[in-house]
Design a protein around this motif. Structure first.
Motif, short mmCIF file in Angstrom:
data_model
loop_
_atom_site.label_atom_id
_atom_site.label_comp_id
_atom_site.label_asym_id
_atom_site.label_seq_id
_atom_site.Cartn_x
_atom_site.Cartn_y
_atom_site.Cartn_z
N ALA A 98 0.82 -1.21 0.00
CA ALA A 98 0.00 0.00 0.00
C ALA A 98 0.86 1.26 0.00
O ALA A 98 0.52 2.24 -0.69
N LEU A 99 1.96 1.27 0.74
CA LEU A 99 2.85 2.44 0.73
C LEU A 99 3.40 2.70 -0.66
O LEU A 99 3.48 3.85 -1.11
N GLY A 103 2.58 5.90 -3.36
CA GLY A 103 3.65 6.71 -3.91
C GLY A 103 3.70 6.74 -5.43
O GLY A 103 4.51 7.45 -6.02
N LEU A 104 2.83 5.97 -6.08
CA LEU A 104 2.80 5.95 -7.55
C LEU A 104 2.26 7.26 -8.09
O LEU A 104 1.49 7.95 -7.40
N ILE A 121 -6.70 -3.07 -2.77
CA ILE A 121 -5.35 -2.47 -2.77
C ILE A 121 -4.89 -2.18 -1.36
O ILE A 121 -3.74 -2.46 -1.00
N TYR A 122 -5.76 -1.62 -0.53
CA TYR A 122 -5.35 -1.14 0.79
C TYR A 122 -5.83 -2.04 1.93
O TYR A 122 -5.75 -1.65 3.09
N ARG A 123 -6.29 -3.22 1.63
CA ARG A 123 -6.83 -4.16 2.61
C ARG A 123 -5.90 -4.31 3.82
O ARG A 123 -4.76 -4.75 3.69
N GLY A 124 -6.34 -3.91 4.97
CA GLY A 124 -5.63 -4.11 6.22
C GLY A 124 -4.24 -3.50 6.27
O GLY A 124 -3.42 -3.91 7.07
N ALA A 125 -3.98 -2.53 5.42
CA ALA A 125 -2.59 -2.08 5.25
C ALA A 125 -2.22 -0.87 6.08
O ALA A 125 -1.10 -0.79 6.56
N LEU A 126 -3.07 0.10 6.18
CA LEU A 126 -2.64 1.37 6.81
C LEU A 126 -3.50 1.74 7.99
O LEU A 126 -4.47 1.23 8.31
#
Length: 126
Positions: A98-99, A103-104, A121-126
């Motif tokens: 996710a980080l 940053g893309l 894309i961001y599942r459980g990430a941030l």
């Protein structure tokens, strides 16, 4: 945990060996989010990490250390020695992925999100 299998399951993840047969690189949209290698007979993975979270993970888990051959502020090396619960290792991978996606360039990020959904894309990430 099947580390390579989980890394490959990330949306549009690609892997290869640009540095030779000893370092497997995982990228999304051409940007590195994981690097798998052997060190002292143990499978390890370098993962990107928020600089505010990295020291805490290193304190919490003996298997987490500053990124080997990476920017130690932004990368952790994680030994895949079964001392970290699989769910936590998956969360670290999700966070790294996710980080990198965040940053893309905007057009690439939005395209990826449109193709796979923000939740994926961001599942459980941030």
């Amino acid at each position: 945990m099947d580390l390579q299998g989980y890394l490959r399951s990330k949306p549009e993840a690609e892997d290869g060996y640009p540095f030779g047969p000893d370092a497997q690189v995982f990228k999304v949209q051409g940007k590195l989010f994981a690097l798998v290698f052997q060190r002292s007979g143990c499978e390890c993975v370098n993962l990107k990490c928020d600089p505010h979270q990295a020291p805490g993970l290193r304190d919490l888990f003996a298997a987490v250390s500053p990124g080997y051959h990476m920017n130690k502020r932004h990368w952790n090396t994680v030994r895949n020695d079964d001392s970290i619960p699989p769910g936590e290792l998956q969360r670290m991978i999700d966070h790294s992925y996710a980080l990198v996606v965040r940053g893309l360039p905007r057009a690439k990020r939005l395209g990826l999100e449109a193709r796979h959904g923000r939740d994926q894309i961001y599942r459980g990430a941030l």
